[in-house]
Structures are given as C-alpha cells and as structure tokens.
Design an enzyme around this catalytic site. Structure first.
Site, PDB file in Angstrom:
ATOM      1  N   GLY A   1      -4.305  -9.515  35.351  1.00  0.00           N
ATOM      2  CA  GLY A   1      -5.244 -10.617  35.257  1.00  0.00           C
ATOM      3  C   GLY A   1      -6.371 -10.606  36.266  1.00  0.00           C
TER       4      GLY A   1
ATOM      5  N   GLY B   1     -11.976  -5.448  38.080  1.00  0.00           N
ATOM      6  CA  GLY B   1     -12.713  -4.739  39.112  1.00  0.00           C
ATOM      7  C   GLY B   1     -11.872  -4.043  40.161  1.00  0.00           C
TER       8      GLY B   1
ATOM      9  N   GLY C   1     -13.953  -2.049  29.517  1.00  0.00           N
ATOM     10  CA  GLY C   1     -14.612  -3.270  29.955  1.00  0.00           C
ATOM     11  C   GLY C   1     -16.055  -2.966  30.298  1.00  0.00           C
TER      12      GLY C   1
ATOM     13  CG  ASP D   1      -7.295  -9.037  28.605  1.00  0.00           C
ATOM     14  OD1 ASP D   1      -6.183  -8.497  28.469  1.00  0.00           O
ATOM     15  OD2 ASP D   1      -8.325  -8.404  28.911  1.00  0.00           O
TER      16      ASP D   1
ATOM     17  CG  HIS E   1      -7.669  -5.440  24.964  1.00  0.00           C
ATOM     18  ND1 HIS E   1      -6.510  -4.730  24.708  1.00  0.00           N
ATOM     19  CD2 HIS E   1      -7.396  -6.231  26.025  1.00  0.00           C
ATOM     20  CE1 HIS E   1      -5.583  -5.067  25.588  1.00  0.00           C
ATOM     21  NE2 HIS E   1      -6.096  -5.980  26.396  1.00  0.00           N
TER      22      HIS E   1
ATOM     23  CG  HIS F   1      -2.677  -8.039  27.089  1.00  0.00           C
ATOM     24  ND1 HIS F   1      -3.260  -7.425  28.180  1.00  0.00           N
ATOM     25  CD2 HIS F   1      -1.383  -8.258  27.432  1.00  0.00           C
ATOM     26  CE1 HIS F   1      -2.361  -7.279  29.140  1.00  0.00           C
ATOM     27  NE2 HIS F   1      -1.228  -7.790  28.723  1.00  0.00           N
TER      28      HIS F   1
ATOM     29  CG  ASP G   1      -5.538  -3.447  29.897  1.00  0.00           C
ATOM     30  OD1 ASP G   1      -6.671  -3.475  30.413  1.00  0.00           O
ATOM     31  OD2 ASP G   1      -4.987  -4.453  29.390  1.00  0.00           O
ATOM     32  N   GLY G   2      -6.911  -1.243  32.542  1.00  0.00           N
ATOM     33  CA  GLY G   2      -7.196  -1.532  33.942  1.00  0.00           C
ATOM     34  C   GLY G   2      -7.541  -0.270  34.712  1.00  0.00           C
ATOM     35  N   GLY G   3      -8.578  -0.373  35.540  1.00  0.00           N
ATOM     36  CA  GLY G   3      -9.017   0.779  36.317  1.00  0.00           C
ATOM     37  C   GLY G   3      -9.693   1.844  35.483  1.00  0.00           C
TER      38      GLY G   3
END
Length: 233
Positions: free
Chosen positions: A157, A160, A214, A48, A46, A79, A192-194
């Site tokens: 963007g 954490g 990540g 970014d 992936h 992405h 995506d994220g968290g």
C-alpha cells in the site's frame, strides 16, 4: 456495460510481459483520456483497493470501477488489500462493478479458501497476493484455486519504494511452486511494486510473467516506445 471477450484470459501473451496498468498511477481527473491513451497497450487494468487497516492507504472504490467498466472493455484485475471481516462484501461489490479478476491476500488465511470459491461463484477469476514478509510456501494450498499469483515487491500500500532485496528470489520460488503443483490451468505470476526501467529485466529473469505498471507507463510521454521496450524484456 463493456466486457472483454470471453476468451480474454486464454489470449494473454506468453512471449512478452503481460502489462497490467495500475489505475492508482493514472490521472484520476482525466481518467477517460487515460483509458483511451493506454487502450492499445494494456493487457489488464490493475485496481488497488485498500481499507486503511490491512494496508495503510485508502484506495479505490466500486463506483470508480463501474464507471471504468462502462468506458472500457480492457479486463480489470482488482487487488483487495482489506481485512478478513469485510472481504466477502468487497468481493460482491467489485464483482457487481464489473471486475474480471479479484485477488485477495494469502494473509487473510481464516477466510482465504472460501473467499476464492466465492469469487468464482461471482463469475470472476480468482487470484492471491503475498506481502513481502510472508513466505511463498504459504501459497501452496491454494494454487489450484487461482489464475493469478501476485507477489508484492515493496511494502504493501505504499508507492515509490525500491524493490525489496528478497523480491527476485521470491519470484523464482513462486514459479517453482506453480510448476511443482502442475495446476490444470495457467497460473500467471505477477510482479507488483518496484517496477522500474532497471528492475523489469531482473524481474522477468526471475520468473515474472506480468508486471504492474505505474509511473513507468503513465509517467512516460512516449508510451509507444515504452511498451515497445517492454515487449523485448
């Protein structure tokens, strides 16, 4: 140039979470070693990309993707978090660099449909992503044009951050939307994220078919055990 097998998309698993490894979390000074380390486990890479305007960060660039493509045959999912005005040129640059999937943001509404067609003409699969504040229903007109549907679970963007309180319900809505449209091809819903040890089971239960890994992966010294755990979710 290394390339994944022609049928790589058809071979993506449906009995476990699809693992997208985010190069944003890799050690960029040791990228070659990182690629070798994750090779047995990564379904996709992936990548970014952010322009500092659409998203606050400045991320990653076509030359890096080209070097990664030369070193690895793992499919690459780029992405794009960029403004409408530069979207077409970014699609061309990352297609030239070897991207297998290019995702743009649904919020680029003025150019989204044409950009998705442009991605297909460049020989890549198309995807759409959605910020946490944008209603899932705005994806509906595009489902037949995409193979990947990425829902951000945190502010765009930024690394954490904790999973947004609406993320799980939004995943359920996205899976229902895909089911209702009944596209002729598979549409993979990506979280995506968290992405944390305690959130992955919740995201899976809510409908995530893929997760963008990540620090959960790159930061784990025992990657084999981490991926064995992921496969049970």
């Amino acid at each position: 140039m290394n390339k994944p097998a022609d049928d790589w998309f058809d071979r993506l698993p449906s009995d476990r979470p699809i693992a997208e490894f985010s190069l944003w979390s890799a050690d960029l000074l040791r990228m070659g070693e990182e690629l070798k380390r994750i090779r047995p486990y990564a379904d996709l890479l992936h990548v970014d990309v952010a322009d500092g305007h659409f998203a606050p960060s400045l991320l990653l660039f076509p030359d890096l993707v080209a070097r990664v493509r030369a070193a690895s045959d793992i499919p690459m999912h780029v992405h794009l978090m960029v403004a409408d005005s530069i979207l077409a040129s970014q699609i061309d640059q990352f297609a030239d660099a070897g991207a297998d999937v290019i995702t743009l943001h649904c919020e680029c509404a003025s150019v989204a449909s044409g950009a998705l067609d442009h991605i297909k003409r460049r020989g890549a699969l198309a995807g759409l992503a959605l910020r946490v504040e944008t209603p899932v229903s705005e994806l509906a007109p595009y489902i037949d044009q995409i193979h990947f549907l990425t829902l951000l679970g945190t502010a765009i963007g930024v690394k954490g951050k904790s999973l947004h309180e609406s993320a799980l319900e939004r995943l359920k809505d996205a899976r229902e939307l895909v089911r209702r449209v009944a596209s002729a091809h598979r549409v993979i819903v990506v979280a995506d994220g968290g992405i944390r040890h305690d959130t992955v089971p919740l995201l899976r239960a809510a409908g995530a078919q893929a997760v963008v890994l990540g620090s959960l992966a790159f930061g784990d010294a025992d990657l084999s055990s981490r991926m064995a755990w992921l496969a049970t979710q």
